[in-house]
Design a protein around this motif. Structure first.
Motif, PDB file in Angstrom:
ATOM      1  N   GLY A 156    -145.616 -53.503  12.254  1.00 47.21           N
ATOM      2  CA  GLY A 156    -146.714 -53.959  11.411  1.00 47.21           C
ATOM      3  C   GLY A 156    -146.750 -53.358  10.025  1.00 47.21           C
ATOM      4  N   THR A 157    -147.909 -52.825   9.653  1.00 50.21           N
ATOM      5  CA  THR A 157    -148.096 -52.303   8.298  1.00 50.21           C
ATOM      6  C   THR A 157    -147.198 -51.105   8.000  1.00 50.21           C
ATOM      7  OG1 THR A 157    -149.943 -50.918   9.065  1.00 50.21           O
ATOM      8  CG2 THR A 157    -150.479 -53.112   8.200  1.00 50.21           C
ATOM      9  N   LYS A 158    -146.722 -50.456   9.049  1.00 46.69           N
ATOM     10  CA  LYS A 158    -145.826 -49.306   8.827  1.00 46.69           C
ATOM     11  C   LYS A 158    -144.519 -49.738   8.171  1.00 46.69           C
ATOM     12  CE  LYS A 158    -147.627 -46.578  12.706  1.00 46.69           C
ATOM     13  NZ  LYS A 158    -147.307 -45.946  14.015  1.00 46.69           N
ATOM     14  N   ALA A 159    -144.142 -51.022   8.369  1.00 52.16           N
ATOM     15  CA  ALA A 159    -142.892 -51.523   7.793  1.00 52.16           C
ATOM     16  C   ALA A 159    -142.890 -51.414   6.279  1.00 52.16           C
ATOM     17  CB  ALA A 159    -142.671 -52.979   8.208  1.00 52.16           C
ATOM     18  N   ALA A 160    -144.085 -51.482   5.656  1.00 49.16           N
ATOM     19  CA  ALA A 160    -144.191 -51.414   4.199  1.00 49.16           C
ATOM     20  C   ALA A 160    -143.826 -50.036   3.666  1.00 49.16           C
ATOM     21  CB  ALA A 160    -145.601 -51.785   3.758  1.00 49.16           C
ATOM     22  N   LYS A 161    -143.796 -49.036   4.523  1.00 50.19           N
ATOM     23  CA  LYS A 161    -143.495 -47.667   4.102  1.00 50.19           C
ATOM     24  C   LYS A 161    -142.082 -47.224   4.512  1.00 50.19           C
ATOM     25  CE  LYS A 161    -148.372 -46.389   4.552  1.00 50.19           C
ATOM     26  NZ  LYS A 161    -149.355 -45.488   5.212  1.00 50.19           N
ATOM     27  N   LEU A 162    -141.341 -48.121   5.147  1.00 49.97           N
ATOM     28  CA  LEU A 162    -139.995 -47.773   5.619  1.00 49.97           C
ATOM     29  C   LEU A 162    -138.918 -48.270   4.661  1.00 49.97           C
ATOM     30  CD1 LEU A 162    -140.312 -48.739   9.404  1.00 49.97           C
ATOM     31  CD2 LEU A 162    -140.517 -46.449   8.408  1.00 49.97           C
ATOM     32  N   TYR A 163    -137.743 -47.649   4.723  1.00 52.18           N
ATOM     33  CA  TYR A 163    -136.559 -48.158   4.043  1.00 52.18           C
ATOM     34  C   TYR A 163    -135.941 -49.230   4.925  1.00 52.18           C
ATOM     35  CZ  TYR A 163    -136.907 -44.081   0.991  1.00 52.18           C
ATOM     36  OH  TYR A 163    -137.347 -43.137   0.099  1.00 52.18           O
ATOM     37  N   GLY A 164    -135.176 -50.130   4.312  1.00 49.92           N
ATOM     38  CA  GLY A 164    -134.525 -51.167   5.101  1.00 49.92           C
ATOM     39  C   GLY A 164    -133.655 -50.585   6.188  1.00 49.92           C
ATOM     40  N   SER A 165    -132.992 -49.465   5.878  1.00 46.56           N
ATOM     41  CA  SER A 165    -132.112 -48.820   6.861  1.00 46.56           C
ATOM     42  C   SER A 165    -132.891 -48.294   8.053  1.00 46.56           C
ATOM     43  CB  SER A 165    -131.346 -47.664   6.200  1.00 46.56           C
ATOM     44  OG  SER A 165    -132.253 -46.739   5.601  1.00 46.56           O
ATOM     45  N   GLU A 166    -134.192 -48.052   7.855  1.00 48.07           N
ATOM     46  CA  GLU A 166    -135.038 -47.572   8.947  1.00 48.07           C
ATOM     47  C   GLU A 166    -135.678 -48.727   9.712  1.00 48.07           C
ATOM     48  OE1 GLU A 166    -136.946 -43.456   7.270  1.00 48.07           O
ATOM     49  OE2 GLU A 166    -137.592 -45.317   6.277  1.00 48.07           O
ATOM     50  N   ASN A 167    -136.041 -49.773   8.976  1.00 52.49           N
ATOM     51  CA  ASN A 167    -136.786 -50.878   9.588  1.00 52.49           C
ATOM     52  C   ASN A 167    -135.891 -51.860  10.336  1.00 52.49           C
ATOM     53  OD1 ASN A 167    -139.387 -52.411   9.866  1.00 52.49           O
ATOM     54  ND2 ASN A 167    -138.217 -53.937   8.720  1.00 52.49           N
ATOM     55  N   ASN A 168    -134.658 -52.057   9.853  1.00 57.74           N
ATOM     56  CA  ASN A 168    -133.769 -53.026  10.488  1.00 57.74           C
ATOM     57  C   ASN A 168    -133.439 -52.622  11.929  1.00 57.74           C
ATOM     58  OD1 ASN A 168    -133.672 -54.526   8.156  1.00 57.74           O
ATOM     59  ND2 ASN A 168    -131.692 -53.722   7.485  1.00 57.74           N
ATOM     60  N   ASP A 169    -133.513 -53.597  12.828  1.00 57.99           N
ATOM     61  CA  ASP A 169    -133.127 -53.370  14.225  1.00 57.99           C
ATOM     62  C   ASP A 169    -131.659 -53.772  14.384  1.00 57.99           C
ATOM     63  OD1 ASP A 169    -135.821 -52.726  15.139  1.00 57.99           O
ATOM     64  OD2 ASP A 169    -136.276 -54.857  14.880  1.00 57.99           O
ATOM     65  N   GLU A 170    -130.800 -52.808  14.688  1.00 52.95           N
ATOM     66  CA  GLU A 170    -129.374 -53.096  14.837  1.00 52.95           C
ATOM     67  C   GLU A 170    -129.105 -53.813  16.156  1.00 52.95           C
ATOM     68  OE1 GLU A 170    -127.454 -49.300  14.412  1.00 52.95           O
ATOM     69  OE2 GLU A 170    -127.410 -49.472  12.223  1.00 52.95           O
ATOM     70  N   PHE A 171    -128.264 -54.848  16.076  1.00 53.03           N
ATOM     71  CA  PHE A 171    -127.892 -55.590  17.276  1.00 53.03           C
ATOM     72  C   PHE A 171    -126.735 -54.897  17.988  1.00 53.03           C
ATOM     73  CE2 PHE A 171    -130.013 -58.919  14.815  1.00 53.03           C
ATOM     74  CZ  PHE A 171    -130.801 -59.508  15.800  1.00 53.03           C
TER      75      PHE A 171
END
Length: 366
Positions: free
Chosen positions: A249-264
């Motif tokens: 949710g709103t926490k995504a706005a404070k993350l870097y892409g490298s942190e937010n992306n879910d690796e497959f």
């Protein structure tokens, strides 16, 4: 009044007011042939009604469902399913005084401005009792989803500043604790807070979390009918809900892409993800992992302490609201959130059948 119908393949139309003769729902487009009994519906309505725990008022409302149509010999017929619950414990006299003024936190003023008239008994159409129809319809959807191996369940994540500990998660506790929390220790702390609110003639809000397991990838549409957008619409349509978020949710706005992306990752002959920040939805479609949605619920607006407002003569006045009101509505709203999510998902699952030509060809090919 428009806006009482929701859905595309399956539609639900709720009707009735909190102090009218009855409330209910008409479910149209529901598939034929599903085994269904009155008890399948009633067990969900029992989770919504007050008087079942110390977190709500002691008023008793039977909320007994009556199935009027769409069921024959214990199976759905494919025709509209109409369900009704009669109002049996309403005290309209408790509300006669409010006809002349606008309650803080309620829609009284908005109704008068829009229609020039309002049913002031308990809020009328905008009362929490309207959710009876939603829950009855959601029970139908839950039954069909369970036959497909899809598990939809919601619970109280927090009340005020008291939040559950995921390490102590006990799903069975959702149905036994008065707060619908899956953590018995957090439940006790939350109950202390609720009792304090009651003593202070105040109320408190909280967060409801819904989790959906077993949804295949690709459910939802990539533009206007995104799965997350329709879930948010359905949950936000619940009167007490003021915010909705998916995954982190709103926490995504404070993350870097490298942190937010879910690796497959590919293992055990299937594609999965290492993390689930997306909450099970990417590009408006399910990604095969658990769907996680949270609803932020406001405090009960009806409180017994003195408040300032305006009457219909445009005079500033002080009021004390009478009646029987819950110090927190979160526990009773858990099954409502669950029901709206179940309905939304089932409607999109039916749409998905036509997403591939091969699905249609294989179904009708002789």
């Amino acid at each position: 009044m428009s806006g009482s119908t929701l859905g595309k393949n399956i539609t639900i139309s709720t009707w009735g007011e909190s102090h009218g003769e009855a409330l209910g729902v008409v479910v149209d487009g529901f598939p034929a042939g599903l085994d269904l009994t009155k008890e399948d519906i009633q067990k969900f309505l029992d989770r919504r009604k007050p008087g079942t725990s110390s977190a709500t008022t002691s008023r008793k409302e039977d909320d007994e469902v009556c199935i009027l149509s769409g069921i024959f010999e214990g199976k759905t017929t494919g025709t509209p399913i109409s369900m009704m619950v009669k109002n049996t414990s309403q005290r309209s006299s408790d509300y006669s005084e409010i006809a002349s003024y606008y309650r803080p936190g309620h829609a009284d003023y908005c109704f008068d401005e829009k229609y020039g008239f309002r049913d002031y008994r308990g809020g009328g159409r905008s009362s929490g009792r309207e959710t009876i129809g939603r829950v009855a319809a959601g029970a139908l959807c839950q039954k069909l989803l369970s036959e497909m191996g899809i598990d939809v369940y919601a619970y109280t994540r927090s009340i005020g500043d008291v939040e559950i500990d995921d390490e102590k998660f006990d799903r069975n506790a959702i149905y036994t604790t008065p707060t619908s929390m899956p953590d018995t220790e957090a439940d006790k702390k939350a109950m202390d807070l609720i009792m304090k609110c009651r003593e202070n003639m105040d109320s408190i809000g909280g967060v409801i979390e819904c989790r959906i397991k077993g949804v295949p990838a690709g459910i939802g549409e990539p533009v206007f009918d995104k799965l997350d957008a329709l879930l948010a619409r359905a949950v936000m349509s619940i009167g007490a809900v003021k915010a909705v978020e998916i995954g982190c949710g709103t926490k995504a706005a404070k993350l870097y892409g490298s942190e937010n992306n879910d690796e497959f990752i590919y293992e055990n002959n299937s594609v999965s993800k290492k993390t689930n920040n997306s909450g099970g939805i990417l590009g408006g479609m399910s990604d095969g992992s658990e769907i996680v949605i949270r609803a932020y619920v406001k405090p009960t607006p009806s409180i017994a302490r003195s408040q300032n407002t305006v009457n219909k003569s445009n005079e500033n006045i002080s009021i004390n609201i009478k009646g029987r009101h819950d110090p927190v509505v979160v526990p009773r709203a858990v099954v409502v959130v669950e029901s709206m999510c179940a309905f939304t998902l089932l409607d999109l699952l039916i749409s998905n059948i036509s997403a591939k030509a091969s699905n249609i060809i294989n179904f009708y090919k002789k």
